[in-house]
Design an enzyme around this catalytic site. Structure first.
Site, mmCIF file in Angstrom:
data_model
loop_
_atom_site.group_PDB
_atom_site.id
_atom_site.type_symbol
_atom_site.label_atom_id
_atom_site.label_comp_id
_atom_site.label_asym_id
_atom_site.label_seq_id
_atom_site.Cartn_x
_atom_site.Cartn_y
_atom_site.Cartn_z
ATOM 1 N N HIS A 138 0.816 -1.210 0.000
ATOM 2 C CA HIS A 138 0.000 0.000 0.000
ATOM 3 C C HIS A 138 0.851 1.261 0.000
ATOM 4 O O HIS A 138 0.368 2.344 -0.353
ATOM 5 C CB HIS A 138 -0.940 -0.011 1.202
ATOM 6 C CG HIS A 138 -2.238 0.700 0.967
ATOM 7 N ND1 HIS A 138 -2.326 1.922 0.324
ATOM 8 C CD2 HIS A 138 -3.514 0.371 1.291
ATOM 9 C CE1 HIS A 138 -3.595 2.301 0.267
ATOM 10 N NE2 HIS A 138 -4.334 1.375 0.846
ATOM 11 N N ASP B 171 -9.963 -6.339 -17.634
ATOM 12 C CA ASP B 171 -10.187 -7.324 -18.689
ATOM 13 C C ASP B 171 -8.867 -7.616 -19.390
ATOM 14 O O ASP B 171 -8.335 -6.779 -20.116
ATOM 15 C CB ASP B 171 -11.225 -6.771 -19.673
ATOM 16 C CG ASP B 171 -11.553 -7.748 -20.806
ATOM 17 O OD1 ASP B 171 -10.930 -8.831 -20.880
ATOM 18 O OD2 ASP B 171 -12.430 -7.408 -21.616
#
Length: 446
Positions: free
Chosen positions: A167, A383
Protein backbone atom coordinates in the site's frame (compact mmCIF):
# COMPACT_ATOMS: atom_id res chain seq x y z
CA UNK A 1 -23.32 -16.44 -2.87
CA UNK A 2 -21.64 -19.81 -2.41
CA UNK A 3 -21.15 -20.61 1.24
CA UNK A 4 -18.41 -23.14 0.56
CA UNK A 5 -16.40 -24.71 -2.23
CA UNK A 6 -16.12 -28.40 -3.06
CA UNK A 7 -12.90 -30.06 -1.92
CA UNK A 8 -10.11 -28.87 -4.19
CA UNK A 9 -6.36 -28.73 -4.63
CA UNK A 10 -4.26 -25.83 -5.88
CA UNK A 11 -0.96 -26.81 -7.51
CA UNK A 12 1.24 -23.72 -7.41
CA UNK A 13 4.48 -23.49 -9.33
CA UNK A 14 7.62 -22.01 -7.87
CA UNK A 15 7.25 -18.20 -7.66
CA UNK A 16 9.60 -16.27 -9.93
CA UNK A 17 10.65 -12.65 -10.23
CA UNK A 18 9.34 -10.81 -13.29
CA UNK A 19 11.56 -7.86 -14.19
CA UNK A 20 10.79 -5.02 -16.62
CA UNK A 21 10.97 -6.19 -20.22
CA UNK A 22 13.46 -3.43 -21.11
CA UNK A 23 16.19 -1.52 -19.25
CA UNK A 24 14.81 1.08 -16.81
CA UNK A 25 16.35 4.02 -14.90
CA UNK A 26 18.60 3.12 -11.95
CA UNK A 27 17.70 5.65 -9.27
CA UNK A 28 16.32 6.20 -5.79
CA UNK A 29 12.86 7.80 -5.52
CA UNK A 30 11.47 8.99 -2.17
CA UNK A 31 7.89 8.14 -1.32
CA UNK A 32 5.65 10.96 -0.14
CA UNK A 33 5.21 11.57 3.58
CA UNK A 34 1.67 10.21 3.19
CA UNK A 35 2.81 7.06 1.37
CA UNK A 36 5.15 5.90 4.12
CA UNK A 37 3.00 6.21 7.25
CA UNK A 38 2.77 3.15 9.50
CA UNK A 39 -0.82 2.57 8.41
CA UNK A 40 0.31 2.12 4.80
CA UNK A 41 2.94 -0.51 5.54
CA UNK A 42 0.98 -3.58 4.55
CA UNK A 43 -0.11 -5.45 1.42
CA UNK A 44 -3.65 -4.95 0.11
CA UNK A 45 -5.17 -7.99 -1.61
CA UNK A 46 -7.52 -8.18 -4.58
CA UNK A 47 -9.01 -10.99 -6.66
CA UNK A 48 -10.57 -11.19 -10.14
CA UNK A 49 -12.45 -14.31 -11.30
CA UNK A 50 -12.89 -14.99 -15.03
CA UNK A 51 -14.88 -17.53 -17.03
CA UNK A 52 -13.49 -19.27 -20.09
CA UNK A 53 -13.64 -17.47 -23.42
CA UNK A 54 -13.91 -19.62 -26.59
CA UNK A 55 -12.05 -16.94 -28.52
CA UNK A 56 -9.06 -17.53 -26.24
CA UNK A 57 -9.01 -21.32 -26.59
CA UNK A 58 -5.44 -22.60 -26.44
CA UNK A 59 -4.06 -19.42 -24.90
CA UNK A 60 -2.53 -19.59 -21.44
CA UNK A 61 -3.69 -16.64 -19.31
CA UNK A 62 -0.65 -16.96 -17.05
CA UNK A 63 1.74 -16.55 -19.98
CA UNK A 64 -0.28 -13.67 -21.50
CA UNK A 65 -0.42 -11.80 -18.18
CA UNK A 66 3.21 -12.46 -17.31
CA UNK A 67 4.42 -11.05 -20.63
CA UNK A 68 2.14 -8.00 -20.35
CA UNK A 69 3.26 -7.49 -16.75
CA UNK A 70 6.92 -7.34 -17.80
CA UNK A 71 6.07 -4.72 -20.43
CA UNK A 72 3.93 -2.67 -18.01
CA UNK A 73 6.83 -2.56 -15.54
CA UNK A 74 8.88 -0.55 -18.03
CA UNK A 75 6.94 2.73 -17.57
CA UNK A 76 5.97 1.71 -14.02
CA UNK A 77 9.53 0.74 -13.12
CA UNK A 78 9.35 1.89 -9.44
CA UNK A 79 6.93 -1.00 -8.83
CA UNK A 80 9.76 -3.38 -9.70
CA UNK A 81 12.04 -1.80 -7.08
CA UNK A 82 12.47 -2.30 -3.34
CA UNK A 83 11.72 -0.08 -0.37
CA UNK A 84 14.55 1.11 1.84
CA UNK A 85 14.13 2.88 5.17
CA UNK A 86 16.30 5.91 5.85
CA UNK A 87 16.66 8.36 8.74
CA UNK A 88 13.37 9.28 10.44
CA UNK A 89 11.74 6.08 9.09
CA UNK A 90 11.60 7.70 5.68
CA UNK A 91 10.91 5.20 2.89
CA UNK A 92 12.53 5.46 -0.52
CA UNK A 93 12.30 3.17 -3.54
CA UNK A 94 15.55 1.67 -4.78
CA UNK A 95 14.75 1.35 -8.49
CA UNK A 96 17.02 -1.31 -9.93
CA UNK A 97 14.57 -3.50 -11.86
CA UNK A 98 14.58 -6.18 -9.16
CA UNK A 99 11.14 -7.39 -10.26
CA UNK A 100 7.76 -8.37 -8.84
CA UNK A 101 6.87 -11.85 -7.62
CA UNK A 102 4.76 -14.00 -9.93
CA UNK A 103 3.38 -17.52 -9.64
CA UNK A 104 1.16 -19.60 -11.86
CA UNK A 105 -1.07 -22.32 -10.48
CA UNK A 106 -3.79 -24.81 -11.40
CA UNK A 107 -6.94 -25.63 -9.41
CA UNK A 108 -9.42 -28.45 -9.98
CA UNK A 109 -12.33 -26.01 -9.77
CA UNK A 110 -14.56 -24.24 -12.28
CA UNK A 111 -15.75 -20.64 -12.22
CA UNK A 112 -19.27 -21.96 -11.52
CA UNK A 113 -18.05 -23.63 -8.32
CA UNK A 114 -17.78 -20.17 -6.75
CA UNK A 115 -21.49 -19.54 -7.24
CA UNK A 116 -22.75 -15.99 -7.43
CA UNK A 117 -19.99 -14.51 -5.29
CA UNK A 118 -20.80 -10.83 -4.89
CA UNK A 119 -18.88 -9.50 -1.92
CA UNK A 120 -15.67 -10.08 -0.01
CA UNK A 121 -14.25 -12.17 1.47
CA UNK A 122 -13.69 -14.23 -1.67
CA UNK A 123 -14.10 -17.97 -0.90
CA UNK A 124 -10.81 -19.56 0.20
CA UNK A 125 -8.95 -16.47 -0.97
CA UNK A 126 -5.76 -17.64 0.75
CA UNK A 127 -5.34 -20.29 -1.97
CA UNK A 128 -5.44 -17.75 -4.80
CA UNK A 129 -3.11 -15.00 -3.59
CA UNK A 130 0.62 -15.26 -3.22
CA UNK A 131 1.70 -14.38 0.31
CA UNK A 132 4.82 -12.49 1.27
CA UNK A 133 7.04 -13.36 4.20
CA UNK A 134 5.90 -12.60 7.73
CA UNK A 135 8.20 -12.22 10.71
CA UNK A 136 6.72 -12.71 14.20
CA UNK A 137 3.24 -11.96 12.84
CA UNK A 138 4.35 -8.74 11.13
CA UNK A 139 4.41 -8.41 7.37
CA UNK A 140 7.51 -6.38 6.44
CA UNK A 141 7.52 -4.15 3.39
CA UNK A 142 11.18 -3.09 3.36
CA UNK A 143 13.42 -5.00 0.93
CA UNK A 144 10.51 -7.10 -0.37
CA UNK A 145 8.80 -7.20 -3.77
CA UNK A 146 6.16 -4.47 -3.95
CA UNK A 147 3.70 -6.65 -5.87
CA UNK A 148 2.80 -10.34 -5.69
CA UNK A 149 0.67 -11.88 -8.44
CA UNK A 150 -0.78 -15.37 -8.80
CA UNK A 151 -2.68 -16.56 -11.88
CA UNK A 152 -4.62 -19.75 -11.16
CA UNK A 153 -5.97 -21.66 -14.16
CA UNK A 154 -9.33 -23.37 -13.62
CA UNK A 155 -10.36 -26.64 -15.23
CA UNK A 156 -13.21 -24.91 -17.09
CA UNK A 157 -10.78 -22.70 -19.00
CA UNK A 158 -11.33 -19.69 -16.76
CA UNK A 159 -8.82 -18.35 -14.27
CA UNK A 160 -8.30 -16.31 -11.12
CA UNK A 161 -6.01 -13.28 -10.98
CA UNK A 162 -4.91 -12.60 -7.40
CA UNK A 163 -2.67 -9.68 -6.47
CA UNK A 164 -1.13 -8.16 -3.37
CA UNK A 165 0.15 -4.58 -3.64
CA UNK A 166 2.29 -2.86 -1.04
CA UNK A 167 0.00 0.00 0.00
CA UNK A 168 2.98 2.35 0.38
CA UNK A 169 3.43 2.43 -3.39
CA UNK A 170 -0.21 2.63 -4.62
CA UNK A 171 -3.70 3.28 -3.35
CA UNK A 172 -6.78 1.53 -4.82
CA UNK A 173 -7.15 3.84 -7.87
CA UNK A 174 -3.39 3.72 -8.46
CA UNK A 175 -3.34 -0.07 -8.31
CA UNK A 176 -6.27 -0.23 -10.72
CA UNK A 177 -4.44 2.12 -13.09
CA UNK A 178 -1.52 -0.30 -13.20
CA UNK A 179 -3.73 -3.37 -13.64
CA UNK A 180 -5.52 -1.69 -16.53
CA UNK A 181 -2.12 -0.97 -18.10
CA UNK A 182 -1.39 -4.72 -17.95
CA UNK A 183 -4.81 -5.38 -19.52
CA UNK A 184 -4.21 -2.98 -22.40
CA UNK A 185 -0.84 -4.55 -23.18
CA UNK A 186 -2.29 -8.06 -22.88
CA UNK A 187 -4.92 -7.06 -25.44
CA UNK A 188 -2.35 -5.86 -27.97
CA UNK A 189 -1.79 -2.17 -27.18
CA UNK A 190 1.67 -0.79 -27.84
CA UNK A 191 1.69 1.25 -24.62
CA UNK A 192 -0.66 2.03 -21.72
CA UNK A 193 -3.25 4.68 -22.55
CA UNK A 194 -2.41 6.53 -19.31
CA UNK A 195 1.25 7.38 -18.80
CA UNK A 196 2.25 7.03 -15.13
CA UNK A 197 3.31 10.08 -13.13
CA UNK A 198 5.34 9.92 -9.91
CA UNK A 199 4.37 13.31 -8.42
CA UNK A 200 5.05 12.35 -4.79
CA UNK A 201 6.56 15.75 -4.05
CA UNK A 202 3.00 17.10 -3.79
CA UNK A 203 2.53 15.38 -0.45
CA UNK A 204 5.87 16.04 1.23
CA UNK A 205 5.94 17.70 4.65
CA UNK A 206 6.49 21.43 4.77
CA UNK A 207 9.72 22.89 6.16
CA UNK A 208 9.44 23.29 9.02
CA UNK A 209 6.53 20.85 9.53
CA UNK A 210 3.50 22.61 11.03
CA UNK A 211 0.41 20.40 11.50
CA UNK A 212 -2.61 22.69 11.45
CA UNK A 213 -5.41 20.27 12.42
CA UNK A 214 -5.99 18.14 15.55
CA UNK A 215 -5.80 14.88 13.54
CA UNK A 216 -7.91 12.74 15.81
CA UNK A 217 -7.27 9.87 13.41
CA UNK A 218 -3.85 9.49 15.06
CA UNK A 219 -4.92 10.10 18.69
CA UNK A 220 -6.46 7.26 20.67
CA UNK A 221 -9.78 8.30 22.26
CA UNK A 222 -10.12 8.54 26.02
CA UNK A 223 -12.23 5.90 27.68
CA UNK A 224 -12.32 2.28 28.68
CA UNK A 225 -11.61 -1.02 27.00
CA UNK A 226 -12.76 -1.72 23.44
CA UNK A 227 -13.93 -5.31 23.07
CA UNK A 228 -13.41 -5.15 19.29
CA UNK A 229 -9.65 -5.16 19.92
CA UNK A 230 -9.66 -8.27 22.11
CA UNK A 231 -12.39 -10.58 20.78
CA UNK A 232 -10.79 -13.71 19.27
CA UNK A 233 -11.49 -14.20 15.53
CA UNK A 234 -13.32 -17.46 16.30
CA UNK A 235 -15.86 -15.52 18.37
CA UNK A 236 -16.65 -13.08 15.54
CA UNK A 237 -19.60 -13.31 13.14
CA UNK A 238 -19.31 -12.17 9.52
CA UNK A 239 -22.42 -11.07 7.63
CA UNK A 240 -22.65 -9.07 4.37
CA UNK A 241 -25.22 -6.26 4.49
CA UNK A 242 -26.74 -5.06 1.22
CA UNK A 243 -28.00 -1.49 0.87
CA UNK A 244 -30.18 -1.32 -2.23
CA UNK A 245 -32.79 1.19 -3.39
CA UNK A 246 -35.23 0.32 -0.59
CA UNK A 247 -32.64 0.64 2.19
CA UNK A 248 -31.22 3.88 0.80
CA UNK A 249 -34.74 5.33 0.50
CA UNK A 250 -35.39 4.48 4.15
CA UNK A 251 -32.16 6.18 5.22
CA UNK A 252 -32.90 9.27 3.13
CA UNK A 253 -36.24 9.64 4.89
CA UNK A 254 -34.35 9.98 8.17
CA UNK A 255 -32.00 12.69 6.90
CA UNK A 256 -32.82 16.29 7.86
CA UNK A 257 -35.05 18.07 5.30
CA UNK A 258 -32.99 19.65 2.56
CA UNK A 259 -29.76 17.81 3.45
CA UNK A 260 -28.13 16.30 0.36
CA UNK A 261 -26.44 13.01 1.21
CA UNK A 262 -24.41 10.57 -0.86
CA UNK A 263 -24.94 6.83 -0.61
CA UNK A 264 -21.65 6.55 1.21
CA UNK A 265 -22.64 9.13 3.82
CA UNK A 266 -25.99 7.44 4.44
CA UNK A 267 -24.56 3.92 4.74
CA UNK A 268 -21.55 4.99 6.82
CA UNK A 269 -23.74 6.91 9.29
CA UNK A 270 -26.16 3.98 9.54
CA UNK A 271 -23.49 1.37 10.21
CA UNK A 272 -21.52 3.56 12.62
CA UNK A 273 -24.61 4.28 14.72
CA UNK A 274 -25.88 0.66 14.59
CA UNK A 275 -22.47 -0.77 15.37
CA UNK A 276 -21.99 1.54 18.35
CA UNK A 277 -25.38 0.53 19.77
CA UNK A 278 -24.67 -3.17 19.24
CA UNK A 279 -21.30 -3.05 20.98
CA UNK A 280 -22.81 -1.50 24.10
CA UNK A 281 -20.28 1.24 24.79
CA UNK A 282 -20.91 3.41 27.84
CA UNK A 283 -22.86 6.61 27.03
CA UNK A 284 -19.92 8.85 27.97
CA UNK A 285 -17.29 6.96 25.95
CA UNK A 286 -15.96 8.61 22.80
CA UNK A 287 -16.66 6.71 19.58
CA UNK A 288 -15.37 7.51 16.12
CA UNK A 289 -15.91 6.89 12.45
CA UNK A 290 -12.70 7.18 10.45
CA UNK A 291 -12.92 7.05 6.68
CA UNK A 292 -10.82 7.61 3.61
CA UNK A 293 -11.39 10.83 1.67
CA UNK A 294 -9.98 10.66 -1.87
CA UNK A 295 -8.11 13.71 -3.16
CA UNK A 296 -8.53 12.72 -6.81
CA UNK A 297 -10.80 14.82 -8.98
CA UNK A 298 -10.62 17.90 -6.74
CA UNK A 299 -9.64 21.10 -8.56
CA UNK A 300 -7.93 22.50 -5.44
CA UNK A 301 -5.63 19.45 -5.34
CA UNK A 302 -3.93 19.48 -8.77
CA UNK A 303 -2.65 15.91 -9.04
CA UNK A 304 -0.76 15.15 -12.25
CA UNK A 305 -2.52 12.91 -14.77
CA UNK A 306 -1.42 9.33 -14.23
CA UNK A 307 -0.56 9.74 -10.53
CA UNK A 308 -0.67 6.31 -8.89
CA UNK A 309 0.50 6.99 -5.33
CA UNK A 310 -1.59 7.42 -2.21
CA UNK A 311 -3.83 10.46 -2.63
CA UNK A 312 -6.13 10.36 0.36
CA UNK A 313 -6.39 11.12 4.04
CA UNK A 314 -8.33 9.63 6.91
CA UNK A 315 -10.89 11.99 8.37
CA UNK A 316 -12.71 11.47 11.65
CA UNK A 317 -16.23 12.02 12.94
CA UNK A 318 -16.26 11.82 16.75
CA UNK A 319 -18.87 12.01 19.50
CA UNK A 320 -19.97 10.05 22.55
CA UNK A 321 -21.85 6.78 22.30
CA UNK A 322 -24.76 8.32 24.19
CA UNK A 323 -25.04 11.26 21.78
CA UNK A 324 -24.69 9.09 18.67
CA UNK A 325 -27.27 6.51 19.69
CA UNK A 326 -29.58 8.86 21.57
CA UNK A 327 -30.12 11.28 18.70
CA UNK A 328 -31.59 10.74 15.24
CA UNK A 329 -29.64 9.68 12.15
CA UNK A 330 -29.38 13.29 11.04
CA UNK A 331 -26.90 13.96 13.85
CA UNK A 332 -24.57 11.20 12.60
CA UNK A 333 -24.96 12.43 9.02
CA UNK A 334 -23.96 15.97 9.98
CA UNK A 335 -20.81 14.65 11.66
CA UNK A 336 -19.92 12.53 8.62
CA UNK A 337 -20.45 15.38 6.15
CA UNK A 338 -18.40 17.79 8.27
CA UNK A 339 -15.50 15.31 8.50
CA UNK A 340 -15.64 14.64 4.76
CA UNK A 341 -15.51 18.35 3.91
CA UNK A 342 -12.48 18.89 6.17
CA UNK A 343 -10.06 17.17 3.80
CA UNK A 344 -8.36 19.81 1.65
CA UNK A 345 -4.86 20.11 0.19
CA UNK A 346 -3.82 21.92 3.37
CA UNK A 347 -5.23 19.03 5.42
CA UNK A 348 -3.16 16.54 3.42
CA UNK A 349 -0.01 18.60 3.95
CA UNK A 350 -0.84 18.76 7.65
CA UNK A 351 -0.99 14.94 7.71
CA UNK A 352 2.42 14.83 6.00
CA UNK A 353 3.78 17.26 8.61
CA UNK A 354 2.46 15.13 11.46
CA UNK A 355 4.00 11.99 9.95
CA UNK A 356 7.45 13.59 10.00
CA UNK A 357 7.14 15.10 13.47
CA UNK A 358 5.69 12.04 15.20
CA UNK A 359 7.59 9.16 13.60
CA UNK A 360 4.90 8.15 11.07
CA UNK A 361 2.36 6.79 13.59
CA UNK A 362 -0.38 4.23 13.07
CA UNK A 363 -3.95 5.54 13.02
CA UNK A 364 -6.07 5.14 16.16
CA UNK A 365 -8.05 1.91 16.54
CA UNK A 366 -9.88 1.95 19.88
CA UNK A 367 -13.67 2.44 19.56
CA UNK A 368 -13.04 3.49 15.97
CA UNK A 369 -14.79 2.13 12.90
CA UNK A 370 -12.53 2.55 9.85
CA UNK A 371 -14.10 2.56 6.38
CA UNK A 372 -12.72 2.52 2.84
CA UNK A 373 -15.19 2.93 -0.03
CA UNK A 374 -13.90 1.04 -3.08
CA UNK A 375 -17.28 0.84 -4.83
CA UNK A 376 -16.13 3.15 -7.64
CA UNK A 377 -12.70 1.59 -8.19
CA UNK A 378 -13.86 -0.37 -11.26
CA UNK A 379 -12.57 -3.80 -10.20
CA UNK A 380 -14.87 -5.72 -12.56
CA UNK A 381 -13.71 -3.72 -15.58
CA UNK A 382 -10.25 -5.33 -15.42
CA UNK A 383 -10.19 -7.32 -18.69
CA UNK A 384 -7.09 -9.22 -19.79
CA UNK A 385 -8.82 -10.26 -23.00
CA UNK A 386 -11.10 -12.94 -21.53
CA UNK A 387 -13.96 -10.50 -20.80
CA UNK A 388 -15.07 -8.71 -17.66
CA UNK A 389 -14.57 -10.37 -14.31
CA UNK A 390 -17.32 -12.46 -12.71
CA UNK A 391 -16.01 -11.18 -9.40
CA UNK A 392 -13.61 -8.29 -8.99
CA UNK A 393 -12.77 -6.72 -5.66
CA UNK A 394 -11.00 -7.07 -2.34
CA UNK A 395 -9.95 -10.57 -1.34
CA UNK A 396 -10.85 -9.89 2.28
CA UNK A 397 -13.69 -8.05 3.97
CA UNK A 398 -11.16 -5.71 5.59
CA UNK A 399 -7.45 -5.46 6.01
CA UNK A 400 -5.31 -5.72 9.11
CA UNK A 401 -4.91 -8.14 12.01
CA UNK A 402 -8.03 -7.03 13.94
CA UNK A 403 -11.23 -8.35 12.30
CA UNK A 404 -14.11 -5.92 12.14
CA UNK A 405 -12.16 -2.74 12.84
CA UNK A 406 -11.77 -1.91 9.13
CA UNK A 407 -14.33 -2.37 6.38
CA UNK A 408 -14.63 -2.08 2.61
CA UNK A 409 -17.74 -0.68 0.97
CA UNK A 410 -18.10 -2.14 -2.52
CA UNK A 411 -20.77 -2.60 -5.21
CA UNK A 412 -22.60 -5.88 -5.75
CA UNK A 413 -26.00 -7.33 -6.59
CA UNK A 414 -28.31 -8.63 -3.91
CA UNK A 415 -30.53 -11.72 -4.13
CA UNK A 416 -33.02 -9.79 -6.29
CA UNK A 417 -30.35 -8.78 -8.79
CA UNK A 418 -30.41 -5.14 -7.66
CA UNK A 419 -27.22 -3.09 -7.63
CA UNK A 420 -26.31 -2.37 -4.01
CA UNK A 421 -23.65 -1.07 -1.72
CA UNK A 422 -22.43 -4.13 0.17
CA UNK A 423 -20.66 -4.02 3.53
CA UNK A 424 -19.18 -7.25 4.96
CA UNK A 425 -19.67 -6.54 8.66
CA UNK A 426 -17.66 -8.43 11.28
CA UNK A 427 -18.72 -8.21 14.94
CA UNK A 428 -18.65 -10.32 18.10
CA UNK A 429 -21.30 -13.02 17.72
CA UNK A 430 -23.39 -11.73 20.61
CA UNK A 431 -23.55 -8.25 19.03
CA UNK A 432 -24.57 -9.23 15.50
CA UNK A 433 -28.29 -9.73 16.17
CA UNK A 434 -28.54 -6.33 17.88
CA UNK A 435 -26.69 -4.76 14.94
CA UNK A 436 -29.09 -6.32 12.44
CA UNK A 437 -32.10 -5.00 14.35
CA UNK A 438 -30.60 -1.51 14.48
CA UNK A 439 -29.94 -1.50 10.71
CA UNK A 440 -33.44 -2.78 9.97
CA UNK A 441 -34.89 -0.02 12.12
CA UNK A 442 -32.97 2.70 10.30
CA UNK A 443 -33.58 1.41 6.77
CA UNK A 444 -37.30 0.62 7.09
CA UNK A 445 -39.38 3.07 5.06
CA UNK A 446 -41.46 5.49 7.14
Amino acid sequence: MASSLPAFTVRRGEPVLVAPAEPTPREVKPLSDIDDGEGMRFYSSGIHLYRSNPAKAGQDPARVIREALARALVPYYPLAGRLREEKGRKLVVDCAGQGVMFAEADADLTADDFGDVQSPPFPCFESFILESTTIAGVEPVVDRPLLYIQVTRLKCGGFIFGQRFCHCIVDAPGGMQFEKAICELACGAGAPSVAPAWGREMFMARRPPRPSYPHLEYREPAGGHDRMLSTPPADMARVPFFFGAREIAGLRQRAPPGMRCSRFELVAACIWRSRTAALGYSPDEEVRLSFIVNARGRPEIPLPDGFYGNAFAYSVAATTAGELCGRDLGYALELVKKAKAAVTHDYLLSVADLMVLEGRPLFALSRTYIVSDVSHAGFKSVDFGWGKAVYGGPAKGGEGPLPGVTNYFSRAKNGKGEECTVVPVCLPKDAMEKFQLEVEGLTAEL
